[in-house]
Design a protein around this motif. Structure first.
Motif, PDB file in Angstrom:
ATOM      1  N   ALA A  26      36.662   2.004   2.494  1.00 22.86           N
ATOM      2  CA  ALA A  26      37.409   0.794   2.205  1.00 22.86           C
ATOM      3  C   ALA A  26      37.247   0.392   0.746  1.00 22.86           C
ATOM      4  O   ALA A  26      38.174  -0.140   0.142  1.00 22.86           O
ATOM      5  CB  ALA A  26      36.962  -0.340   3.123  1.00 22.86           C
ATOM      6  N   ALA A  27      36.095   0.662   0.167  1.00 20.52           N
ATOM      7  CA  ALA A  27      35.854   0.321  -1.231  1.00 20.52           C
ATOM      8  C   ALA A  27      36.747   1.129  -2.168  1.00 20.52           C
ATOM      9  O   ALA A  27      37.029   0.714  -3.282  1.00 20.52           O
ATOM     10  CB  ALA A  27      34.388   0.538  -1.577  1.00 20.52           C
ATOM     11  N   GLU A  28      37.199   2.292  -1.718  1.00 20.94           N
ATOM     12  CA  GLU A  28      38.090   3.110  -2.536  1.00 20.94           C
ATOM     13  C   GLU A  28      39.459   2.455  -2.690  1.00 20.94           C
ATOM     14  O   GLU A  28      40.204   2.799  -3.584  1.00 20.94           O
ATOM     15  CB  GLU A  28      38.253   4.497  -1.907  1.00 20.94           C
ATOM     16  CG  GLU A  28      36.998   5.325  -1.921  1.00 20.94           C
ATOM     17  CD  GLU A  28      37.134   6.605  -1.102  1.00 20.94           C
ATOM     18  OE1 GLU A  28      38.247   6.901  -0.625  1.00 20.94           O
ATOM     19  OE2 GLU A  28      36.124   7.306  -0.962  1.00 20.94           O
ATOM     20  N   ARG A  29      39.791   1.532  -1.823  1.00 25.62           N
ATOM     21  CA  ARG A  29      41.066   0.836  -1.891  1.00 25.62           C
ATOM     22  C   ARG A  29      40.852  -0.455  -2.677  1.00 25.62           C
ATOM     23  O   ARG A  29      40.368  -1.432  -2.125  1.00 25.62           O
ATOM     24  CB  ARG A  29      41.573   0.525  -0.486  1.00 25.62           C
ATOM     25  CG  ARG A  29      41.847   1.746   0.324  1.00 25.62           C
ATOM     26  CD  ARG A  29      42.347   1.318   1.706  1.00 25.62           C
ATOM     27  NE  ARG A  29      42.554   2.461   2.542  1.00 25.62           N
ATOM     28  CZ  ARG A  29      41.645   2.961   3.374  1.00 25.62           C
ATOM     29  NH1 ARG A  29      40.473   2.411   3.467  1.00 25.62           N
ATOM     30  NH2 ARG A  29      41.925   4.004   4.117  1.00 25.62           N
ATOM     31  N   PRO A  30      41.210  -0.490  -3.970  1.00 26.72           N
ATOM     32  CA  PRO A  30      40.944  -1.685  -4.758  1.00 26.72           C
ATOM     33  C   PRO A  30      41.667  -2.902  -4.184  1.00 26.72           C
ATOM     34  O   PRO A  30      42.785  -2.812  -3.719  1.00 26.72           O
ATOM     35  CB  PRO A  30      41.474  -1.329  -6.145  1.00 26.72           C
ATOM     36  CG  PRO A  30      42.285  -0.103  -5.990  1.00 26.72           C
ATOM     37  CD  PRO A  30      41.914   0.529  -4.696  1.00 26.72           C
ATOM     38  N   GLY A  31      40.962  -4.014  -4.213  1.00 30.54           N
ATOM     39  CA  GLY A  31      41.566  -5.250  -3.778  1.00 30.54           C
ATOM     40  C   GLY A  31      41.578  -5.462  -2.279  1.00 30.54           C
ATOM     41  O   GLY A  31      42.152  -6.420  -1.813  1.00 30.54           O
ATOM     42  N   CYS A  32      40.973  -4.601  -1.522  1.00 27.82           N
ATOM     43  CA  CYS A  32      40.942  -4.766  -0.075  1.00 27.82           C
ATOM     44  C   CYS A  32      39.497  -5.026   0.355  1.00 27.82           C
ATOM     45  O   CYS A  32      38.607  -4.231   0.045  1.00 27.82           O
ATOM     46  CB  CYS A  32      41.484  -3.519   0.623  1.00 27.82           C
ATOM     47  SG  CYS A  32      41.941  -3.843   2.330  1.00 27.82           S
ATOM     48  N   PRO A  33      39.250  -6.134   1.046  1.00 25.89           N
ATOM     49  CA  PRO A  33      37.880  -6.450   1.467  1.00 25.89           C
ATOM     50  C   PRO A  33      37.275  -5.347   2.336  1.00 25.89           C
ATOM     51  O   PRO A  33      37.912  -4.869   3.267  1.00 25.89           O
ATOM     52  CB  PRO A  33      38.044  -7.737   2.274  1.00 25.89           C
ATOM     53  CG  PRO A  33      39.315  -8.328   1.784  1.00 25.89           C
ATOM     54  CD  PRO A  33      40.192  -7.173   1.440  1.00 25.89           C
ATOM     55  N   ALA A  34      36.070  -4.959   1.992  1.00 23.80           N
ATOM     56  CA  ALA A  34      35.375  -3.902   2.738  1.00 23.80           C
ATOM     57  C   ALA A  34      34.259  -4.517   3.564  1.00 23.80           C
ATOM     58  O   ALA A  34      33.478  -5.329   3.068  1.00 23.80           O
ATOM     59  CB  ALA A  34      34.783  -2.884   1.765  1.00 23.80           C
ATOM     60  N   PRO A  35      34.170  -4.152   4.826  1.00 24.04           N
ATOM     61  CA  PRO A  35      33.070  -4.679   5.645  1.00 24.04           C
ATOM     62  C   PRO A  35      31.730  -4.152   5.154  1.00 24.04           C
ATOM     63  O   PRO A  35      31.638  -3.022   4.673  1.00 24.04           O
ATOM     64  CB  PRO A  35      33.392  -4.166   7.045  1.00 24.04           C
ATOM     65  CG  PRO A  35      34.305  -3.016   6.855  1.00 24.04           C
ATOM     66  CD  PRO A  35      35.027  -3.242   5.568  1.00 24.04           C
ATOM     67  N   SER A  36      30.713  -4.971   5.286  1.00 24.03           N
ATOM     68  CA  SER A  36      29.374  -4.530   4.919  1.00 24.03           C
ATOM     69  C   SER A  36      28.866  -3.555   5.982  1.00 24.03           C
ATOM     70  O   SER A  36      29.383  -3.512   7.102  1.00 24.03           O
ATOM     71  CB  SER A  36      28.433  -5.734   4.826  1.00 24.03           C
ATOM     72  OG  SER A  36      28.259  -6.297   6.113  1.00 24.03           O
ATOM     73  N   LYS A  37      27.830  -2.803   5.651  1.00 26.41           N
ATOM     74  CA  LYS A  37      27.230  -1.895   6.637  1.00 26.41           C
ATOM     75  C   LYS A  37      26.703  -2.682   7.833  1.00 26.41           C
ATOM     76  O   LYS A  37      26.794  -2.240   8.973  1.00 26.41           O
ATOM     77  CB  LYS A  37      26.106  -1.077   5.998  1.00 26.41           C
ATOM     78  CG  LYS A  37      26.606  -0.047   5.016  1.00 26.41           C
ATOM     79  CD  LYS A  37      25.464   0.725   4.388  1.00 26.41           C
ATOM     80  CE  LYS A  37      25.992   1.713   3.363  1.00 26.41           C
ATOM     81  NZ  LYS A  37      24.914   2.440   2.707  1.00 26.41           N
ATOM     82  N   ALA A  38      26.169  -3.867   7.555  1.00 24.17           N
ATOM     83  CA  ALA A  38      25.663  -4.705   8.644  1.00 24.17           C
ATOM     84  C   ALA A  38      26.794  -5.125   9.585  1.00 24.17           C
ATOM     85  O   ALA A  38      26.619  -5.134  10.800  1.00 24.17           O
ATOM     86  CB  ALA A  38      24.964  -5.940   8.078  1.00 24.17           C
ATOM     87  N   ASP A  39      27.974  -5.458   9.026  1.00 24.56           N
ATOM     88  CA  ASP A  39      29.112  -5.831   9.875  1.00 24.56           C
ATOM     89  C   ASP A  39      29.606  -4.645  10.691  1.00 24.56           C
ATOM     90  O   ASP A  39      30.005  -4.803  11.844  1.00 24.56           O
ATOM     91  CB  ASP A  39      30.253  -6.404   9.041  1.00 24.56           C
ATOM     92  CG  ASP A  39      30.037  -7.865   8.699  1.00 24.56           C
ATOM     93  OD1 ASP A  39      29.166  -8.508   9.316  1.00 24.56           O
ATOM     94  OD2 ASP A  39      30.757  -8.371   7.820  1.00 24.56           O
ATOM     95  N   VAL A  40      29.576  -3.457  10.109  1.00 24.92           N
ATOM     96  CA  VAL A  40      29.973  -2.255  10.855  1.00 24.92           C
ATOM     97  C   VAL A  40      29.026  -2.060  12.043  1.00 24.92           C
ATOM     98  O   VAL A  40      29.469  -1.812  13.169  1.00 24.92           O
ATOM     99  CB  VAL A  40      29.991  -1.011   9.945  1.00 24.92           C
ATOM    100  CG1 VAL A  40      30.195   0.262  10.759  1.00 24.92           C
ATOM    101  CG2 VAL A  40      31.077  -1.145   8.880  1.00 24.92           C
TER     102      VAL A  40
END
Length: 190
Positions: A26-40
């Motif tokens: 998700a971090a590879e997609r700029p501007g899109c919120p990425a869930p944290s590992k804890a949220d996953v």
């Protein structure tokens, strides 16, 4: 568990292994919120927050207007069909069948193909598709697709828009929350 929790639990079982790499993808997609590992991890384990988290329940997303009275919440993360879904559901303790049941579900979808609100009718969402009679309305500067909730989502109003290319936001509000839905949508910031 309510309907969305049941569906979410079923949806994450086959993709649990793929979710480990989710934050980096998700971090590879700029501007899109990425869930944290804890949220996953919380999503995979179907952990429930009592009390529900507040305005910053999802990393990179702020829901500035959350009505009072929610007793629990749950983060949901899913990856499929080239998209990443990251959401949070606030709910009360009333039975899903109660007319007074209050539930709010805010989801951000990182979908590289998304560029217009018209595409949402054909989006490959696993839960919460825009398959019914839809209308398009303007809320603030957003063009928002709306339809009555039905099926797995239950009663209420389901709304969605393309926040920016590749980033979709959807909101499901049960009937007691519908009068304040415009304020909820205006208060969402990414």
């Amino acid at each position: 568990m309510n309907k969305i929790q049941n569906l979410a639990a079923l949806a994450v079982l086959p993709v649990a292994a793929a979710l480990v790499a989710l934050p980096a993808q998700a971090a590879e997609r700029p501007g899109c919120p990425a869930p944290s590992k804890a949220d996953v991890r919380r999503s995979s384990a179907a952990k429930v927050d009592k009390p529900a988290r507040g305005a910053a329940a999802m990393k990179g997303v702020r829901v500035n207007h959350i009505p009072k009275g929610f007793t629990y919440g749950q983060v949901l993360v899913n990856k499929h069909d080239g998209m990443v879904e990251y959401s949070y559901q606030w709910s009360d303790d009333r039975d899903d069948m109660s007319r007074r049941h209050r539930s709010l579900w805010v989801r951000v979808v990182c979908w590289p193909k998304a560029t217009s609100v018209a595409q949402l009718k054909n989006a490959p969402f696993r839960i919460g598709t825009f398959s019914g009679d839809t209308t398009t309305t303007k809320i603030g500067d957003r063009e928002v697709l709306r339809q009555g909730g039905d099926g797995a989502l239950g009663a209420g109003v389901y709304s969605g828009w393309v926040e920016r290319p590749g980033v979709v936001v959807t909101v499901m509000a049960t009937p007691p929350l519908v009068p304040g839905l415009t304020k909820i949508i205006k208060g969402i910031q990414l």
